[in-house]
Design an enzyme around this catalytic site. Structure first.
Site, PDB file in Angstrom:
ATOM      1  N   VAL A 254      -2.166  42.943 -59.470  1.00 48.71           N
ATOM      2  CA  VAL A 254      -1.381  42.307 -60.533  1.00 48.71           C
ATOM      3  C   VAL A 254      -0.689  41.055 -60.004  1.00 48.71           C
ATOM      4  O   VAL A 254       0.298  40.595 -60.584  1.00 48.71           O
ATOM      5  CB  VAL A 254      -0.335  43.286 -61.126  1.00 48.71           C
ATOM      6  CG1 VAL A 254      -1.009  44.376 -61.934  1.00 48.71           C
ATOM      7  CG2 VAL A 254       0.544  43.895 -60.029  1.00 48.71           C
ATOM      8  N   ARG A 256      -2.182  37.585 -57.904  1.00 44.32           N
ATOM      9  CA  ARG A 256      -3.007  36.431 -58.213  1.00 44.32           C
ATOM     10  C   ARG A 256      -4.423  36.713 -57.717  1.00 44.32           C
ATOM     11  O   ARG A 256      -4.621  37.424 -56.738  1.00 44.32           O
ATOM     12  CB  ARG A 256      -2.473  35.162 -57.537  1.00 44.32           C
ATOM     13  CG  ARG A 256      -1.200  34.604 -58.141  1.00 44.32           C
ATOM     14  CD  ARG A 256      -1.474  34.003 -59.521  1.00 44.32           C
ATOM     15  NE  ARG A 256      -0.306  33.316 -60.062  1.00 44.32           N
ATOM     16  CZ  ARG A 256       0.606  33.880 -60.829  1.00 44.32           C
ATOM     17  NH1 ARG A 256       0.497  35.170 -61.122  1.00 44.32           N
ATOM     18  NH2 ARG A 256       1.625  33.178 -61.301  1.00 44.32           N
ATOM     19  N   ASP A 280      -6.261  42.548 -62.879  1.00 42.81           N
ATOM     20  CA  ASP A 280      -5.699  41.786 -63.993  1.00 42.81           C
ATOM     21  C   ASP A 280      -5.827  40.293 -63.756  1.00 42.81           C
ATOM     22  O   ASP A 280      -5.603  39.500 -64.673  1.00 42.81           O
ATOM     23  CB  ASP A 280      -4.226  42.158 -64.181  1.00 42.81           C
ATOM     24  CG  ASP A 280      -3.606  41.513 -65.409  1.00 42.81           C
ATOM     25  OD1 ASP A 280      -4.239  41.588 -66.484  1.00 42.81           O
ATOM     26  OD2 ASP A 280      -2.515  40.927 -65.301  1.00 42.81           O
ATOM     27  N   GLU A 285     -10.193  31.999 -63.785  1.00 42.83           N
ATOM     28  CA  GLU A 285      -9.801  32.618 -65.054  1.00 42.83           C
ATOM     29  C   GLU A 285     -10.037  31.650 -66.202  1.00 42.83           C
ATOM     30  O   GLU A 285      -9.672  30.476 -66.108  1.00 42.83           O
ATOM     31  CB  GLU A 285      -8.336  33.053 -64.992  1.00 42.83           C
ATOM     32  CG  GLU A 285      -8.087  34.164 -63.987  1.00 42.83           C
ATOM     33  CD  GLU A 285      -6.622  34.602 -63.939  1.00 42.83           C
ATOM     34  OE1 GLU A 285      -5.785  34.017 -64.678  1.00 42.83           O
ATOM     35  OE2 GLU A 285      -6.324  35.516 -63.164  1.00 42.83           O
ATOM     36  N   HIS A 304      -5.390  38.916 -67.346  1.00 38.35           N
ATOM     37  CA  HIS A 304      -4.103  38.390 -66.868  1.00 38.35           C
ATOM     38  C   HIS A 304      -3.000  38.617 -67.915  1.00 38.35           C
ATOM     39  O   HIS A 304      -2.273  37.695 -68.306  1.00 38.35           O
ATOM     40  CB  HIS A 304      -4.216  36.898 -66.540  1.00 38.35           C
ATOM     41  CG  HIS A 304      -3.186  36.428 -65.566  1.00 38.35           C
ATOM     42  ND1 HIS A 304      -3.407  35.406 -64.663  1.00 38.35           N
ATOM     43  CD2 HIS A 304      -1.917  36.841 -65.326  1.00 38.35           C
ATOM     44  CE1 HIS A 304      -2.325  35.201 -63.925  1.00 38.35           C
ATOM     45  NE2 HIS A 304      -1.402  36.067 -64.317  1.00 38.35           N
ATOM     46  N   SER A 306      -0.863  41.639 -67.683  1.00 36.44           N
ATOM     47  CA  SER A 306       0.074  42.692 -67.259  1.00 36.44           C
ATOM     48  C   SER A 306       1.525  42.235 -67.361  1.00 36.44           C
ATOM     49  O   SER A 306       2.425  43.059 -67.501  1.00 36.44           O
ATOM     50  CB  SER A 306      -0.238  43.137 -65.828  1.00 36.44           C
ATOM     51  OG  SER A 306      -0.021  42.093 -64.901  1.00 36.44           O
TER      52      SER A 306
END
Length: 343
Positions: A254, A256, A280, A285, A304, A306
């Protein structure tokens, strides 16, 4: 600057009028300059010239545009997207983050994933999609790993890691954690939501330095990554760490995407080197559609999210209000970023 002079606070993050009113209410000296934008060029030059405080996500000026700027507050916990900006490196400019406001919802995400893996939810969903339970071995296949008595390893003992550790004690888990300076387990200058976290540094059984990461993960049933992305943490979780993990262990990231070597993650999951992972965040991304990570049944992927929460702005505003009061009173700010460390 004399206390009678106004303090011009530039806000580039969208807030509603009630929140802006709470910023103004901090002091009669506060003058709010509200320009919600993601582009520095959209802010008039005379506004940049007067701004002493900047609340932003990523909108920052060239140093020459903002000669009065003394403090930048980031709307996010991570500041890796800001550190290479020249204004951030300007002497006399403070940088603070919104670390701490996401701790409870990210910790809940982590426990959602641990409980899902521990109680075989992915397997149940797969069997449901197949519309049958196997005649033989279904009880063994679905035998749970209880959190109580399991060992969790928390890589990075900041605000999120500390809330995860607090909850781990309630579940009856063995808590291992890694921290840059193991001689200082407390975190008196970090922002903490009331009744959460571990500001005193007491919710762990053993504390490890980053150099002992491999030794720590050997003991763990669940490994959770909560470190900030810096030059020293980039790709820190690679083949050596995966090889050290138990075959029955799970990884949850959680932090990077750049923390994890994704090629090593792919191999570890394909070969059964670890039991599974929840990610996550990713190096790129959104995760590209052709990434082989999408096809792994032992990997749970989320986009991404969380740290998302319905009251994100309210929590962020409460932290900024506290820091604005401190700034005006010339007191130490919460979540002050050390540029040499990157967080």
């Amino acid at each position: 600057m004399p206390d009678s002079e106004p303090t011009y606070v530039l806000i580039t993050v969208p807030f509603d009028e009630d929140t802006l009113a709470t910023f103004r209410a901090v002091s009669d000296r506060v003058e709010i300059l509200y320009h919600p934008t993601s582009q520095a060029r959209d802010v008039p030059e005379d506004v940049w010239a007067n701004a002493e405080v900047l609340y932003t996500h990523s909108t920052v000026p060239e140093p020459s545009l903002a000669p009065q700027l003394r403090w930048i507050h980031a709307h996010s916990a991570g500041v890796d997207h800001l550190l290479d900006q020249p204004v951030i490196q300007t002497e006399g400019v403070l940088l603070t983050s919104s670390s701490g406001i996401h701790a409870t919802n990210i910790a809940e995400y982590v426990y959602m994933m641990m409980l899902a893996f521990g109680h075989r939810l992915p397997t149940m969903l797969r069997l449901q999609a197949e519309a049958h339970w196997p005649d033989e071995g279904r009880f063994r296949m679905l035998l749970p790993r209880e959190l109580r008595g399991s060992t969790i390893g928390i890589v990075g003992y900041g605000s999120i890691g500390r809330e995860i550790a607090r909850l781990a004690f309630l579940f009856g888990m063995e808590v291992l954690a890694s921290k840059r300076d193991v001689r200082q387990p407390a975190d008196p200058e970090g922002y903490v939501l009331p009744g959460t976290g571990d500001p005193d540094g007491s919710f762990f059984h053993r504390l490890y330095p980053p150099e002992a990461l491999v030794s720590m993960v050997r003991e763990c049933d669940f490994v959770v990554l909560t470190v900030p992305l810096t030059e020293s943490t980039r790709m820190m979780f690679g083949a050596e760490a995966f090889e050290a993990m138990k075959e029955t262990a799970y990884l949850i990231n959680v932090s990077r995407g750049g923390i994890v070597d994704e090629a090593a993650l792919l191999e570890a999951l394909q070969t059964g080197q670890i039991a599974g992972a929840a990610m996550d965040v990713f190096e790129s991304e959104p995760l590209p559609a052709d990434s082989p990570l999408w096809k792994l049944p032992s990997l749970i992927i989320s986009p991404h999210i969380s740290g998302n929460t319905a009251d994100y702005n309210d929590k962020a505003a409460a932290l900024f209000v506290e820091n604005l009061r401190r700034y005006l009173a010339r007191k130490d700010l919460l979540n002050l970023v050390d540029r040499t460390r990157g967080y």
